[in-house]
Scaffold this motif. Structure first.
Motif, PDB file in Angstrom:
ATOM      1  N   ASN A 128     -19.424   4.469  43.696  1.00 16.88           N
ATOM      2  CA  ASN A 128     -20.688   5.021  44.186  1.00 16.88           C
ATOM      3  C   ASN A 128     -20.506   6.174  45.172  1.00 16.88           C
ATOM      4  OD1 ASN A 128     -23.216   3.593  43.201  1.00 16.88           O
ATOM      5  ND2 ASN A 128     -21.800   1.911  43.528  1.00 16.88           N
ATOM      6  N   LEU A 129     -19.285   6.571  45.425  1.00 16.56           N
ATOM      7  CA  LEU A 129     -19.073   7.734  46.291  1.00 16.56           C
ATOM      8  C   LEU A 129     -19.573   9.020  45.646  1.00 16.56           C
ATOM      9  CD1 LEU A 129     -15.635   7.111  47.979  1.00 16.56           C
ATOM     10  CD2 LEU A 129     -17.888   7.110  49.026  1.00 16.56           C
ATOM     11  N   ILE A 130     -19.800   8.982  44.347  1.00 13.40           N
ATOM     12  CA  ILE A 130     -20.337  10.166  43.669  1.00 13.40           C
ATOM     13  C   ILE A 130     -21.733  10.502  44.198  1.00 13.40           C
ATOM     14  CG2 ILE A 130     -21.356   8.967  41.690  1.00 13.40           C
ATOM     15  CD1 ILE A 130     -20.020  11.382  40.076  1.00 13.40           C
ATOM     16  N   SER A 131     -22.463   9.510  44.651  1.00 16.72           N
ATOM     17  CA  SER A 131     -23.779   9.781  45.244  1.00 16.72           C
ATOM     18  C   SER A 131     -23.641  10.581  46.530  1.00 16.72           C
ATOM     19  CB  SER A 131     -24.504   8.463  45.529  1.00 16.72           C
ATOM     20  OG  SER A 131     -24.706   7.748  44.343  1.00 16.72           O
ATOM     21  N   VAL A 132     -22.620  10.302  47.306  1.00 10.68           N
ATOM     22  CA  VAL A 132     -22.376  11.056  48.531  1.00 10.68           C
ATOM     23  C   VAL A 132     -21.969  12.485  48.181  1.00 10.68           C
ATOM     24  CG1 VAL A 132     -20.936  11.174  50.594  1.00 10.68           C
ATOM     25  CG2 VAL A 132     -21.790   8.968  49.807  1.00 10.68           C
ATOM     26  N   ILE A 133     -21.210  12.654  47.110  1.00  6.61           N
ATOM     27  CA  ILE A 133     -20.792  13.995  46.683  1.00  6.61           C
ATOM     28  C   ILE A 133     -22.000  14.823  46.246  1.00  6.61           C
ATOM     29  CG2 ILE A 133     -19.470  15.249  44.930  1.00  6.61           C
ATOM     30  CD1 ILE A 133     -17.453  12.869  45.072  1.00  6.61           C
ATOM     31  N   PHE A 134     -22.944  14.205  45.556  1.00  8.13           N
ATOM     32  CA  PHE A 134     -24.163  14.912  45.174  1.00  8.13           C
ATOM     33  C   PHE A 134     -24.929  15.373  46.405  1.00  8.13           C
ATOM     34  CE2 PHE A 134     -24.378  12.626  40.865  1.00  8.13           C
ATOM     35  CZ  PHE A 134     -23.837  13.705  40.209  1.00  8.13           C
ATOM     36  N   CYS A 135     -24.969  14.535  47.424  1.00 14.52           N
ATOM     37  CA  CYS A 135     -25.650  14.933  48.664  1.00 14.52           C
ATOM     38  C   CYS A 135     -24.920  16.091  49.331  1.00 14.52           C
ATOM     39  CB  CYS A 135     -25.742  13.753  49.629  1.00 14.52           C
ATOM     40  SG  CYS A 135     -26.835  12.441  49.103  1.00 14.52           S
ATOM     41  N   GLU A 136     -23.606  16.072  49.303  1.00 13.48           N
ATOM     42  CA  GLU A 136     -22.823  17.143  49.921  1.00 13.48           C
ATOM     43  C   GLU A 136     -23.008  18.463  49.190  1.00 13.48           C
ATOM     44  OE1 GLU A 136     -20.741  18.746  52.834  1.00 13.48           O
ATOM     45  OE2 GLU A 136     -21.280  16.630  52.768  1.00 13.48           O
ATOM     46  N   ALA A 137     -23.253  18.411  47.892  1.00 15.14           N
ATOM     47  CA  ALA A 137     -23.484  19.641  47.125  1.00 15.14           C
ATOM     48  C   ALA A 137     -24.713  20.383  47.634  1.00 15.14           C
ATOM     49  CB  ALA A 137     -23.635  19.315  45.650  1.00 15.14           C
ATOM     50  N   VAL A 138     -25.680  19.651  48.161  1.00 15.18           N
ATOM     51  CA  VAL A 138     -26.891  20.269  48.698  1.00 15.18           C
ATOM     52  C   VAL A 138     -26.540  21.210  49.855  1.00 15.18           C
ATOM     53  CG1 VAL A 138     -29.046  19.751  49.895  1.00 15.18           C
ATOM     54  CG2 VAL A 138     -28.376  18.400  47.923  1.00 15.18           C
ATOM     55  N   ALA A 139     -25.626  20.781  50.718  1.00 14.93           N
ATOM     56  CA  ALA A 139     -25.203  21.641  51.829  1.00 14.93           C
ATOM     57  C   ALA A 139     -24.462  22.872  51.309  1.00 14.93           C
ATOM     58  CB  ALA A 139     -24.324  20.854  52.791  1.00 14.93           C
ATOM     59  N   ILE A 140     -23.695  22.705  50.256  1.00 12.74           N
ATOM     60  CA  ILE A 140     -22.956  23.839  49.694  1.00 12.74           C
ATOM     61  C   ILE A 140     -23.922  24.876  49.112  1.00 12.74           C
ATOM     62  CG2 ILE A 140     -21.317  24.494  47.881  1.00 12.74           C
ATOM     63  CD1 ILE A 140     -19.953  21.750  48.418  1.00 12.74           C
ATOM     64  N   TYR A 141     -25.014  24.417  48.517  1.00 13.99           N
ATOM     65  CA  TYR A 141     -26.020  25.349  48.009  1.00 13.99           C
ATOM     66  C   TYR A 141     -26.565  26.211  49.147  1.00 13.99           C
ATOM     67  CZ  TYR A 141     -26.263  22.344  43.827  1.00 13.99           C
ATOM     68  OH  TYR A 141     -25.978  21.625  42.705  1.00 13.99           O
ATOM     69  N   GLY A 142     -26.833  25.594  50.276  1.00 18.93           N
ATOM     70  CA  GLY A 142     -27.339  26.338  51.427  1.00 18.93           C
ATOM     71  C   GLY A 142     -26.330  27.335  51.961  1.00 18.93           C
TER      72      GLY A 142
END
Length: 185
Positions: free
Chosen positions: A69-83
């Motif tokens: 389930n760490l993939i859910s944390v990675i998806f959240c981190e991608a949001v910061a990378i978009y910014g």
């Protein structure tokens, strides 16, 4: 003396539009950079907080779900990378505004610079807000994924697909931000 100097320094205000007109265009541009970066990071942090608490709580019952389930944390981190990506794009465009010294002598160039700055502000605001909401969406979905996986392992992939759709909202915001920032050239 330019038209902007006349309106801004003679106190000959006609209404709200003159107040926004007198704010330096570079300030609007950098506010767009700050909104893009700041709101995206807040969205990512909020999503990681929501997902992480459920993940840790569910892992107490079922330790096998921690790594999956760490993939859910990675998806959240991608949001910061978009910014960060949009902030870099806006930063380079804002640098071009600073280098334009003709903006302080020619009213037409000032108006064009103000339009570009508003475009950058709008791009930063739309990307920041979309990533803020995307981070919360992915966080809530990731929390549900962790809880459902702890109960029924076969639901993991199904909920993960829904989480990917939620993560696409941030990517759509980035695309819209790039289109808006394109108006600032």
């Amino acid at each position: 003396m330019s038209a902007a100097d006349f309106v801004c320094y003679t106190q000959d205000y006609q209404g709200w539009k003159d107040i926004f007109y007198c704010i330096e265009p570079v300030s609007w541009a950098y506010m767009g950079v700050a909104l893009s970066l700041g709101l995206s990071i807040i969205g990512a942090a909020w999503g990681i907080f929501i997902t992480g608490t459920s993940l840790v709580g569910s892992a107490i019952k079922m330790p096998r779900i921690k790594s999956k389930n760490l993939i859910s944390v990675i998806f959240c981190e991608a949001v910061a990378i978009y910014g960060v990506i949009i902030a870099i794009i806006l930063q380079t465009r804002a640098g071009a505004l600073i280098d334009n010294k003709a903006m302080y002598t020619d009213p037409k160039v000032y108006d064009e610079s103000l339009f570009k700055a508003y475009a950058m502000f709008g791009a930063g605001l739309s990307v920041g807000l979309s990533n803020l909401f995307c981070g919360v969406c992915v966080g809530v979905t990731g929390a549900g994924c962790a809880l459902a996986d702890a109960q029924t392992p076969s639901t993991f992939v199904k909920i993960l697909i829904i989480e990917i759709f939620g993560s696409a909202l941030g990517l759509f915001g980035v695309i819209i931000g790039i289109i808006q920032a394109g108006k600032a050239q």
